[in-house]
Enzyme design. Structure first.
Site, PDB file in Angstrom:
ATOM      1  N   SER A  34      -3.189   1.349   8.481  1.00 59.53           N
ATOM      2  CA  SER A  34      -2.929   0.020   9.062  1.00 59.53           C
ATOM      3  C   SER A  34      -4.157  -0.514   9.807  1.00 59.53           C
ATOM      4  O   SER A  34      -4.862   0.242  10.475  1.00 59.53           O
ATOM      5  CB  SER A  34      -1.755   0.108  10.048  1.00 59.53           C
ATOM      6  OG  SER A  34      -0.727   0.903   9.521  1.00 59.53           O
TER       7      SER A  34
ATOM      8  N   THR B 207       0.837  -1.211   0.000  1.00 66.97           N
ATOM      9  CA  THR B 207       0.000   0.000   0.000  1.00 66.97           C
ATOM     10  C   THR B 207       0.870   1.259   0.000  1.00 66.97           C
ATOM     11  O   THR B 207       0.573   2.225  -0.704  1.00 66.97           O
ATOM     12  CB  THR B 207      -0.946   0.042   1.224  1.00 66.97           C
ATOM     13  OG1 THR B 207      -0.166  -0.101   2.411  1.00 66.97           O
ATOM     14  CG2 THR B 207      -1.990  -1.050   1.159  1.00 66.97           C
TER      15      THR B 207
ATOM     16  N   HIS C  69     -14.447  -0.313   9.842  1.00 63.69           N
ATOM     17  CA  HIS C  69     -13.944  -0.981   8.632  1.00 63.69           C
ATOM     18  C   HIS C  69     -13.871  -2.484   8.888  1.00 63.69           C
ATOM     19  O   HIS C  69     -12.808  -3.067   9.012  1.00 63.69           O
ATOM     20  CB  HIS C  69     -12.565  -0.412   8.296  1.00 63.69           C
ATOM     21  CG  HIS C  69     -12.019  -0.895   6.991  1.00 63.69           C
ATOM     22  ND1 HIS C  69     -12.722  -0.827   5.810  1.00 63.69           N
ATOM     23  CD2 HIS C  69     -10.816  -1.447   6.674  1.00 63.69           C
ATOM     24  CE1 HIS C  69     -11.982  -1.315   4.835  1.00 63.69           C
ATOM     25  NE2 HIS C  69     -10.817  -1.706   5.326  1.00 63.69           N
TER      26      HIS C  69
ATOM     27  N   ARG D  98      -3.598  -9.064   6.857  1.00 66.64           N
ATOM     28  CA  ARG D  98      -4.168 -10.350   7.275  1.00 66.64           C
ATOM     29  C   ARG D  98      -3.958 -11.428   6.220  1.00 66.64           C
ATOM     30  O   ARG D  98      -3.665 -11.132   5.056  1.00 66.64           O
ATOM     31  CB  ARG D  98      -5.649 -10.201   7.612  1.00 66.64           C
ATOM     32  CG  ARG D  98      -6.536  -9.770   6.467  1.00 66.64           C
ATOM     33  CD  ARG D  98      -7.983  -9.784   6.890  1.00 66.64           C
ATOM     34  NE  ARG D  98      -8.792  -8.924   6.039  1.00 66.64           N
ATOM     35  CZ  ARG D  98     -10.099  -9.086   5.867  1.00 66.64           C
ATOM     36  NH1 ARG D  98     -10.747 -10.071   6.480  1.00 66.64           N
ATOM     37  NH2 ARG D  98     -10.782  -8.266   5.094  1.00 66.64           N
TER      38      ARG D  98
HETATM   39  N1  LIG Z   1      -7.678   0.741   6.110  1.00 59.58           N
HETATM   40  C1  LIG Z   1      -7.745   0.137   4.952  1.00 59.58           C
HETATM   41  O1  LIG Z   1      -8.671   0.374   4.186  1.00 59.58           O
HETATM   42  C2  LIG Z   1      -6.681  -0.813   4.543  1.00 59.58           C
HETATM   43  C3  LIG Z   1      -5.735  -1.216   5.445  1.00 59.58           C
HETATM   44  N2  LIG Z   1      -4.704  -2.034   5.044  1.00 59.58           N
HETATM   45  C4  LIG Z   1      -3.718  -2.368   6.081  1.00 59.58           C
HETATM   46  O2  LIG Z   1      -2.523  -1.643   5.811  1.00 59.58           O
HETATM   47  C5  LIG Z   1      -1.404  -2.340   6.353  1.00 59.58           C
HETATM   48  C6  LIG Z   1      -0.312  -2.442   5.313  1.00 59.58           C
HETATM   49  O3  LIG Z   1      -0.713  -3.253   4.248  1.00 59.58           O
HETATM   50  P1  LIG Z   1       0.326  -3.624   3.083  1.00 59.58           P
HETATM   51  O4  LIG Z   1       1.037  -2.398   2.653  1.00 59.58           O
HETATM   52  O5  LIG Z   1      -0.383  -4.427   2.083  1.00 59.58           O
HETATM   53  O6  LIG Z   1       1.337  -4.557   3.906  1.00 59.58           O
HETATM   54  P2  LIG Z   1       2.860  -4.893   3.558  1.00 59.58           P
HETATM   55  O7  LIG Z   1       3.244  -6.069   4.377  1.00 59.58           O
HETATM   56  O8  LIG Z   1       3.038  -4.972   2.075  1.00 59.58           O
HETATM   57  O9  LIG Z   1       3.649  -3.604   4.070  1.00 59.58           O
HETATM   58  C7  LIG Z   1       3.748  -3.228   5.393  1.00 59.58           C
HETATM   59  C8  LIG Z   1       5.127  -2.640   5.591  1.00 59.58           C
HETATM   60  O10 LIG Z   1       5.207  -2.111   6.912  1.00 59.58           O
HETATM   61  C9  LIG Z   1       6.549  -2.251   7.313  1.00 59.58           C
HETATM   62  N3  LIG Z   1       6.704  -2.084   8.743  1.00 59.58           N
HETATM   63  C10 LIG Z   1       6.468  -2.953   9.739  1.00 59.58           C
HETATM   64  N4  LIG Z   1       6.774  -2.402  10.934  1.00 59.58           N
HETATM   65  C11 LIG Z   1       7.213  -1.149  10.687  1.00 59.58           C
HETATM   66  C12 LIG Z   1       7.681  -0.081  11.498  1.00 59.58           C
HETATM   67  N5  LIG Z   1       7.767  -0.194  12.816  1.00 59.58           N
HETATM   68  N6  LIG Z   1       8.064   1.064  10.892  1.00 59.58           N
HETATM   69  C13 LIG Z   1       7.993   1.197   9.561  1.00 59.58           C
HETATM   70  N7  LIG Z   1       7.554   0.224   8.744  1.00 59.58           N
HETATM   71  C14 LIG Z   1       7.168  -0.935   9.292  1.00 59.58           C
HETATM   72  C15 LIG Z   1       6.913  -3.653   6.818  1.00 59.58           C
HETATM   73  O11 LIG Z   1       8.321  -3.865   6.792  1.00 59.58           O
HETATM   74  C16 LIG Z   1       6.275  -3.644   5.435  1.00 59.58           C
HETATM   75  O12 LIG Z   1       7.180  -3.202   4.441  1.00 59.58           O
HETATM   76  C17 LIG Z   1      -1.958  -3.683   6.841  1.00 59.58           C
HETATM   77  O13 LIG Z   1      -2.181  -3.630   8.240  1.00 59.58           O
HETATM   78  C18 LIG Z   1      -3.271  -3.811   6.096  1.00 59.58           C
HETATM   79  O14 LIG Z   1      -4.200  -4.629   6.761  1.00 59.58           O
HETATM   80  C19 LIG Z   1      -4.566  -2.462   3.767  1.00 59.58           C
HETATM   81  C20 LIG Z   1      -5.497  -2.101   2.833  1.00 59.58           C
HETATM   82  C21 LIG Z   1      -6.664  -1.292   3.145  1.00 59.58           C
HETATM   83  O1  LIG Z   2      -9.091  -6.616   3.860  1.00 52.65           O
HETATM   84  C1  LIG Z   2      -8.011  -6.261   4.345  1.00 52.65           C
HETATM   85  O2  LIG Z   2      -7.412  -6.885   5.236  1.00 52.65           O
HETATM   86  C2  LIG Z   2      -7.397  -4.987   3.867  1.00 52.65           C
HETATM   87  C3  LIG Z   2      -8.455  -3.960   3.909  1.00 52.65           C
HETATM   88  O3  LIG Z   2      -8.730  -3.397   4.939  1.00 52.65           O
HETATM   89  C4  LIG Z   2      -9.307  -3.824   2.732  1.00 52.65           C
HETATM   90  O4  LIG Z   2      -8.905  -4.172   1.616  1.00 52.65           O
HETATM   91  O5  LIG Z   2     -10.441  -3.349   2.908  1.00 52.65           O
END
Ligand SMILES: NC(=O)C1=CN([C@@H]2O[C@H](COP(=O)(O)OP(=O)(O)OC[C@H]3O[C@@H](n4cnc5c(N)ncnc54)[C@H](O)[C@@H]3O)[C@@H](O)[C@H]2O)C=CC1
Ligand SMILES: O=C([O-])CC(=O)C(=O)O
Length: 314
Positions: free
Chosen positions: A124, A16, A180, A87
């Site tokens: 996150s 993301t 969410h 997740r």
């Molecule tokens: N609110 C929403 O609508 C959505 C939320 N998400 C959430 O966003 C988060 C990230 O998703 P992705 O980017 O796909 O995951 P990802 O695993 O591709 O990236 C997460 C990154 O965070 C880094 N990270 C971990 N601890 C850290 C720290 N202390 N400081 C800096 N960086 C750190 C990791 O090394 C990794 O590169 C997840 O928790 C996911 O569930 C994802 C999509 C939609």
């Molecule tokens: O489903 C997830 O875990 C990531 C998220 O929040 C979304 O895509 O809405």
């Protein structure tokens, strides 16, 4: 005083974060600093450089750098937090709470230290509770700590409606309220296509199918990907919010906002319609809700409160 470029820090250089960074640069909303943990410093620098090398082809002048040093976010105008684990298929977002609350606390402390005047957008998961952790840890005013969920959930709803009707997505508008999670509340009564209420265009059972698919929209992508979760639509949703704030557009968009009495709730971060502009969440719009809609929102708010209680007890 000369005009200066905006500085936008994206914490978490995963799927993301990097997608969002590239979209921000393509729109020239500011210079982007991508931050990840020290063991990911080289890959983070590599991703940033690779993105920067698209700039002559794509014709943008935003700079993109990668780092693991929080000093580099010093003075950022806006921070986007995507740090944390996603997740896996079969998991709920709430199961990420223990791991991601620790990460959110660490990151928020750095944000407080190095970018104390910034506006913060949290992605996150579980995002309602993680926005609350960020608010508590930074101590920033509530208008500056904002979570993203509703723009994405609404975008999913609108996608399905446009597909079903065979019309342009540009003509579909809707609102999704609440947490969410699977208990989010798509407000069908406030959804339209070309200004025409949805229930005049689609049969009730089709609308219910779309509501259900929207509620489970994140899970649908998690299942299809097999590993990780959605990132294109989440990143695009963040960028819409970034643009609303940095350009002081005063967009009416759903945000995860801290409620102090609005909709009858106290001390909770929850998705509600807001006016997003140069001062972050400038106001919360209180829509009149039917008993049924309010009942659904209460249920969703309870689910969020339970996760917030977990972070309070940690
Ligand atoms: N609110 C929403 O609508 C959505 C939320 N998400 C959430 O966003 C988060 C990230 O998703 P992705 O980017 O796909 O995951 P990802 O695993 O591709 O990236 C997460 C990154 O965070 C880094 N990270 C971990 N601890 C850290 C720290 N202390 N400081 C800096 N960086 C750190 C990791 O090394 C990794 O590169 C997840 O928790 C996911 O569930 C994802 C999509 C939609
Ligand atoms: O489903 C997830 O875990 C990531 C998220 O929040 C979304 O895509 O809405």
């Amino acid at each position: 005083m000369p005009f200066t470029r905006r500085k936008i820090a994206v914490i978490g250089a995963g799927f993301t974060g990097t997608t969002c960074a590239l979209m921000i640069a393509q729109k020239e909303l500011g210079d982007v600093v991508l931050v990840d943990i020290p063991s990911m410093e080289n890959p983070t620098k590599g991703k940033a450089l690779d993105m920067l090398e698209t700039s002559p082809v794509q014709k943008f002048d935003s700079n993109i750098t990668g780092t693991s040093s929080y000093e580099d976010i010093e003075g950022a105008d806006l921070i986007i937090i995507t740090a944390g684990i996603p997740r896996k298929p079969g998991m709920s977002r709430d199961e990420l709470v223990a791991t991601n609350a620790k990460i959110m606390k660490d990151v928020s402390e750095q944000v407080k230290q190095y970018a104390s005047e910034s506006y913060v957008l949290v992605l996150s998961n579980p995002v309602d509770a993680m926005t609350y952790v960020c608010y508590q840890t930074t101590g920033f005013p509530k208008n500056r700590v904002i979570g993203q969920s509703g723009v994405l959930d609404t975008s999913r709803f609108n996608t399905f409606v446009a597909q079903e009707l065979g019309v342009s997505v540009e003509d579909v508008t809707s609102f999704v309220l609440g947490g969410h999670g699977d208990s989010m509340v798509p407000l069908v009564r406030y959804s339209h296509a070309g200004g025409i209420p949805l229930d005049k265009l689609l049969p009730q059972e089709k609308i219910e199918e779309i509501v259900e698919r929207t509620r489970k929209g994140g899970g649908e992508i998690v299942h299809l990907l097999g590993e990780g979760s959605a990132y294109y639509a989440p990143a695009a949703s963040l960028v819409l919010m970034v643009e609303a704030i940095l350009k002081d557009k005063k967009r009416i968009l759903p945000s995860i906002a801290y409620l102090e009495g609005e909709y009858g709730y106290e001390n909770i971060y929850l998705g509600v319609p807001t006016i997003l502009g140069g001062n972050g969440i400038e106001s919360i719009i209180e829509l009149p809700l039917s008993n049924d809609e309010k009942g659904q929102l209460d249920y969703s708010a309870d689910a969020v409160k339970n996760v917030m209680a977990l972070v309070d007890s940690q």
